[in-house]
Design an enzyme around this catalytic site. Structure first.
Site, PDB file in Angstrom:
ATOM      1  N   ASP A  55      -5.529  -1.062   3.377  1.00 34.38           N
ATOM      2  CA  ASP A  55      -4.431  -1.504   4.237  1.00 34.38           C
ATOM      3  C   ASP A  55      -4.069  -2.923   3.835  1.00 34.38           C
ATOM      4  OD1 ASP A  55      -2.597  -1.629   6.390  1.00 34.38           O
ATOM      5  OD2 ASP A  55      -4.115  -2.561   7.671  1.00 34.38           O
ATOM      6  N   THR A  56      -2.803  -3.172   3.555  1.00 30.44           N
ATOM      7  CA  THR A  56      -2.331  -4.512   3.218  1.00 30.44           C
ATOM      8  C   THR A  56      -1.507  -5.069   4.377  1.00 30.44           C
ATOM      9  OG1 THR A  56      -0.305  -3.695   2.139  1.00 30.44           O
ATOM     10  CG2 THR A  56      -2.256  -3.958   0.752  1.00 30.44           C
ATOM     11  N   GLU A  96       1.499  -6.501   6.691  1.00 25.28           N
ATOM     12  CA  GLU A  96       2.854  -5.960   6.825  1.00 25.28           C
ATOM     13  C   GLU A  96       3.907  -6.875   6.210  1.00 25.28           C
ATOM     14  OE1 GLU A  96       3.579  -3.075   7.779  1.00 25.28           O
ATOM     15  OE2 GLU A  96       1.805  -2.388   8.868  1.00 25.28           O
ATOM     16  N   ASP A 149       0.790  -1.231   0.000  1.00 29.55           N
ATOM     17  CA  ASP A 149       0.000   0.000   0.000  1.00 29.55           C
ATOM     18  C   ASP A 149       0.826   1.287   0.000  1.00 29.55           C
ATOM     19  OD1 ASP A 149       0.877   0.192   2.700  1.00 29.55           O
ATOM     20  OD2 ASP A 149      -0.900  -0.869   3.405  1.00 29.55           O
ATOM     21  N   ARG A 165       1.027   7.022  -0.178  1.00 31.99           N
ATOM     22  CA  ARG A 165       0.254   6.016   0.569  1.00 31.99           C
ATOM     23  C   ARG A 165      -1.125   5.886  -0.074  1.00 31.99           C
ATOM     24  NH1 ARG A 165      -2.570   2.752   2.852  1.00 31.99           N
ATOM     25  NH2 ARG A 165      -2.295   1.920   4.957  1.00 31.99           N
ATOM     26  N   ARG A 177       3.561  11.453   3.822  1.00 32.47           N
ATOM     27  CA  ARG A 177       3.315  10.715   2.583  1.00 32.47           C
ATOM     28  C   ARG A 177       2.118  11.327   1.864  1.00 32.47           C
ATOM     29  NH1 ARG A 177       3.037   4.701   5.088  1.00 32.47           N
ATOM     30  NH2 ARG A 177       1.421   5.831   6.265  1.00 32.47           N
TER      31      ARG A 177
END
Length: 244
Positions: free
Chosen positions: A61-62, A64, A42, A56, A106
């Site tokens: 959300d992917t 980690e 992401d 970003r 970001r």
């Protein structure tokens, strides 16, 4: 300086984008940049107007892969590889959020490449969850939630393990050890040729960015003699032929 330059340089793109539906792309909030690195699923780094900027993805959300306090999480490497395969080295369109920057400096954006929105494709393939919903950056929230629900109902990717995806993030502790990614190979972006990797979570064509990726996996997993993931539906030795 980067913030000022971006705010001053948002422009209307006149190029025709083919492929995925882009009717909702807000050209007045769009800049064009080249992706120089996919950091993870992401986050990417782009080069724009001589500057390198971290971007970003909005509303997703992917799992980690590089967090200093978290292990490599299931489907994190797959998400990172998908993003890398789709956008690294490509010139993309960045549709920037109304709030343009996060607390880590970001740039917040929806990324389009070859007519496809990366944010939504990650959700579609079960490689991301809808998250970090902060007004006013909620333009595609309803659409993303519908896409996420379809992936969940089809048990794609992150949705294959009950309770892995929760409101506060990903809980790798509920995933069987045999299905966990190899922590020693954090930098690898695709499953290795080990038997554990190929006998891991069942895969389908939605898990791959391109036909070439799927074919490589199929061959390494024993194809065409063996097809444990049933990717070769017509038995011709070629898999996922509808992928680019």
């Amino acid at each position: 300086m980067q913030r000022l330059k971006i705010m001053m340089s948002l422009f209307v793109l006149t190029a025709t984008i083919a492929g995925c539906t882009t009717s909702s792309l807000d050209h007045q909030q769009t800049i064009q940049a080249k992706v120089i690195k996919a950091v993870d699923g992401d986050t990417v780094k782009v080069k724009w107007n001589g500057d390198q900027i971290s971007v970003r993805l909005l509303l997703v959300d992917t799992p980690e892969t590089h967090h200093p306090d978290e292990p490599v999480q299931p489907y994190g490497p797959e998400a990172a590889q998908f993003t890398k395969s789709l956008v690294e080295g490509q010139t993309v369109q960045l549709e920037i959020g109304e709030d343009k920057w996060d607390k880590y400096h970001r740039l917040l954006a929806y990324i389009y490449v070859n007519g496809c929105m990366l944010n939504e494709q990650l959700l579609k393939k079960g490689l991301a969850r809808v998250a970090y919903v902060y007004p006013p950056n909620t333009k595609y929230l309803d659409r993303f939630q519908r896409t996420e629900t379809k992936a969940k109902n089809n048990n794609r990717g992150i949705w294959r393990f009950n309770h892995y995806v929760q409101d506060d993030g990903f809980h790798e502790d509920v995933v069987p050890a045999s299905k966990q990614p190899d922590q020693a190979s954090e930098g690898s972006q695709r499953p290795s040729s080990s038997a554990d990797q190929f006998n891991g979570p069942d895969r389908n064509c939605d898990d791959f960015a391109t036909h070439a990726d799927a074919q490589t996996f199929f061959t390494a997993a024993g194809g065409p003699e063996k097809d444990p993931h049933q990717l070769d539906h017509d038995g011709d030795g070629q898999v996922c032929e509808t992928l680019p």
